[in-house]
Design a protein around this motif. Structure first.
Motif, PDB file in Angstrom:
ATOM      1  N   THR A   1      96.072  79.592  20.731  1.00  0.00           N
ATOM      2  CA  THR A   1      95.543  79.267  22.059  1.00  0.00           C
ATOM      3  C   THR A   1      94.024  79.105  22.002  1.00  0.00           C
ATOM      4  O   THR A   1      93.467  78.141  22.546  1.00  0.00           O
ATOM      5  N   LEU A   2      93.361  80.037  21.323  1.00  0.00           N
ATOM      6  CA  LEU A   2      91.903  79.940  21.180  1.00  0.00           C
ATOM      7  C   LEU A   2      91.496  78.724  20.356  1.00  0.00           C
ATOM      8  O   LEU A   2      90.536  78.022  20.696  1.00  0.00           O
ATOM      9  N   ALA A   3      92.218  78.467  19.269  1.00  0.00           N
ATOM     10  CA  ALA A   3      91.908  77.305  18.430  1.00  0.00           C
ATOM     11  C   ALA A   3      92.102  76.008  19.218  1.00  0.00           C
ATOM     12  O   ALA A   3      91.305  75.070  19.096  1.00  0.00           O
ATOM     13  N   GLY A   4      93.154  75.974  20.027  1.00  0.00           N
ATOM     14  CA  GLY A   4      93.381  74.798  20.867  1.00  0.00           C
ATOM     15  C   GLY A   4      92.253  74.586  21.861  1.00  0.00           C
ATOM     16  O   GLY A   4      91.807  73.451  22.078  1.00  0.00           O
ATOM     17  N   ALA A   5      91.764  75.680  22.446  1.00  0.00           N
ATOM     18  CA  ALA A   5      90.632  75.567  23.377  1.00  0.00           C
ATOM     19  C   ALA A   5      89.377  75.096  22.650  1.00  0.00           C
ATOM     20  O   ALA A   5      88.621  74.270  23.172  1.00  0.00           O
ATOM     21  N   ALA A   6      89.160  75.607  21.426  1.00  0.00           N
ATOM     22  CA  ALA A   6      88.002  75.166  20.639  1.00  0.00           C
ATOM     23  C   ALA A   6      88.085  73.665  20.358  1.00  0.00           C
ATOM     24  O   ALA A   6      87.073  72.956  20.445  1.00  0.00           O
ATOM     25  N   LEU A   7      89.275  73.189  20.045  1.00  0.00           N
ATOM     26  CA  LEU A   7      89.461  71.744  19.837  1.00  0.00           C
ATOM     27  C   LEU A   7      89.221  70.972  21.134  1.00  0.00           C
ATOM     28  O   LEU A   7      88.509  69.961  21.146  1.00  0.00           O
ATOM     29  N   PHE A   8      89.845  71.429  22.204  1.00  0.00           N
ATOM     30  CA  PHE A   8      89.731  70.735  23.492  1.00  0.00           C
ATOM     31  C   PHE A   8      88.268  70.556  23.884  1.00  0.00           C
ATOM     32  O   PHE A   8      87.849  69.480  24.301  1.00  0.00           O
ATOM     33  N   TYR A   9      87.488  71.625  23.759  1.00  0.00           N
ATOM     34  CA  TYR A   9      86.076  71.583  24.143  1.00  0.00           C
ATOM     35  C   TYR A   9      85.159  71.119  23.010  1.00  0.00           C
ATOM     36  O   TYR A   9      83.958  70.977  23.226  1.00  0.00           O
ATOM     37  N   GLU A  10      85.737  70.917  21.816  1.00  0.00           N
ATOM     38  CA  GLU A  10      84.961  70.558  20.633  1.00  0.00           C
ATOM     39  C   GLU A  10      83.803  71.545  20.456  1.00  0.00           C
ATOM     40  O   GLU A  10      82.645  71.178  20.286  1.00  0.00           O
ATOM     41  N   SER A  11      84.158  72.828  20.474  1.00  0.00           N
ATOM     42  CA  SER A  11      83.170  73.901  20.471  1.00  0.00           C
ATOM     43  C   SER A  11      83.225  74.712  19.175  1.00  0.00           C
ATOM     44  O   SER A  11      84.214  75.406  18.906  1.00  0.00           O
ATOM     45  N   TRP A  12      82.132  74.652  18.399  1.00  0.00           N
ATOM     46  CA  TRP A  12      82.033  75.478  17.195  1.00  0.00           C
ATOM     47  C   TRP A  12      81.922  76.948  17.583  1.00  0.00           C
ATOM     48  O   TRP A  12      82.437  77.822  16.895  1.00  0.00           O
ATOM     49  N   ALA A  13      81.244  77.234  18.693  1.00  0.00           N
ATOM     50  CA  ALA A  13      81.093  78.625  19.137  1.00  0.00           C
ATOM     51  C   ALA A  13      82.459  79.230  19.466  1.00  0.00           C
ATOM     52  O   ALA A  13      82.743  80.385  19.114  1.00  0.00           O
ATOM     53  N   LEU A  14      83.313  78.445  20.121  1.00  0.00           N
ATOM     54  CA  LEU A  14      84.647  78.948  20.447  1.00  0.00           C
ATOM     55  C   LEU A  14      85.506  79.072  19.194  1.00  0.00           C
ATOM     56  O   LEU A  14      86.318  80.005  19.084  1.00  0.00           O
ATOM     57  N   LEU A  15      85.322  78.195  18.237  1.00  0.00           N
ATOM     58  CA  LEU A  15      86.038  78.320  16.967  1.00  0.00           C
ATOM     59  C   LEU A  15      85.598  79.592  16.236  1.00  0.00           C
ATOM     60  O   LEU A  15      86.416  80.295  15.652  1.00  0.00           O
ATOM     61  N   TRP A  16      84.340  79.911  16.312  1.00  0.00           N
ATOM     62  CA  TRP A  16      83.815  81.141  15.715  1.00  0.00           C
ATOM     63  C   TRP A  16      84.428  82.346  16.409  1.00  0.00           C
ATOM     64  O   TRP A  16      84.785  83.331  15.775  1.00  0.00           O
ATOM     65  N   TYR A  17      84.521  82.295  17.737  1.00  0.00           N
ATOM     66  CA  TYR A  17      85.174  83.371  18.491  1.00  0.00           C
ATOM     67  C   TYR A  17      86.630  83.517  18.028  1.00  0.00           C
ATOM     68  O   TYR A  17      87.117  84.633  17.823  1.00  0.00           O
ATOM     69  N   CYS A  18      87.317  82.410  17.840  1.00  0.00           N
ATOM     70  CA  CYS A  18      88.706  82.424  17.371  1.00  0.00           C
ATOM     71  C   CYS A  18      88.798  83.082  15.992  1.00  0.00           C
ATOM     72  O   CYS A  18      89.677  83.924  15.755  1.00  0.00           O
ATOM     73  N   ALA A  19      87.896  82.719  15.090  1.00  0.00           N
ATOM     74  CA  ALA A  19      87.892  83.311  13.747  1.00  0.00           C
ATOM     75  C   ALA A  19      87.598  84.808  13.821  1.00  0.00           C
ATOM     76  O   ALA A  19      88.227  85.610  13.111  1.00  0.00           O
TER      77      ALA A  19
END
Length: 171
Positions: free
Chosen positions: A114-132
């Motif tokens: 779910t988090l990875a999908g949101a990171a993709l949707f928003y094209e957000s490296w910060a959100l991808l970092w949060y997911c990791a």
């Protein structure tokens, strides 16, 4: 087979488990999968995309798939485990069916998707970092707390389950 036989719960008992599970899941989902990611997006200056392209559609599909997996897990905990996803109010019975027959931690995988999908949707490296970060903290929590607690609660049945089903990848 999956749990020791016990009396069938009353309608009130099932309703009480359902209310507890929905409450705890809502708090978990609301805080870790909605509130904190929204703060990460706000902090990084990311706003909703003006155009919906392939990346956004892919992110939405990945995120929705993760959410559906997590909901399947919560439902399985309620119906089979007679408990909740909360570590302080866990299932009363060992859950080894549904998504748990493929991998031991599908709820966390669903949350991470779910988090990875949101990171993709928003094209957000910060959100991808949060997911990791979420994935790493979850792994440590599972190894240090959750698995020893399950071993203590369910004994040999859990040990056998661990031998046949992997922690993070499908068996």
């Amino acid at each position: 087979m999956t749990q020791q036989e016990s009396p069938k719960p009353s309608g009130w008992a099932i309703a009480f488990v359902l209310v507890r599970a929905v409450t705890y899941a809502s708090l978990f989902i609301g805080f870790l999968l909605v509130f904190l990611p929204a703060r990460v997006l706000a902090w990084s200056g990311i706003v909703r995309p003006t155009n919906i392209g392939v990346v956004q559609v892919t992110g939405a599909v990945v995120g929705a798939s993760g959410a559906l997996l997590a909901l399947w897990c919560i439902g399985t905990f309620i119906v089979i485990g007679r408990g909740t996803p909360a570590p302080f109010d866990p299932p009363r019975r060992l859950v080894v069916v549904g998504p748990y027959r493929f991998v031991r931690n599908p709820m966390y995988i669903g949350a991470a998707l779910t988090l990875a999908g949101a990171a993709l949707f928003y094209e957000s490296w910060a959100l991808l970092w949060y997911c990791a970060s979420f994935a790493l903290i979850t792994h440590v929590f599972v190894v240090v707390y959750e698995e020893p607690a399950l071993r203590a609660a369910f004994g040999d049945a859990y040990v056998r389950y661990c031998k046949s089903v992997h922690r993070w990848r499908p068996s």
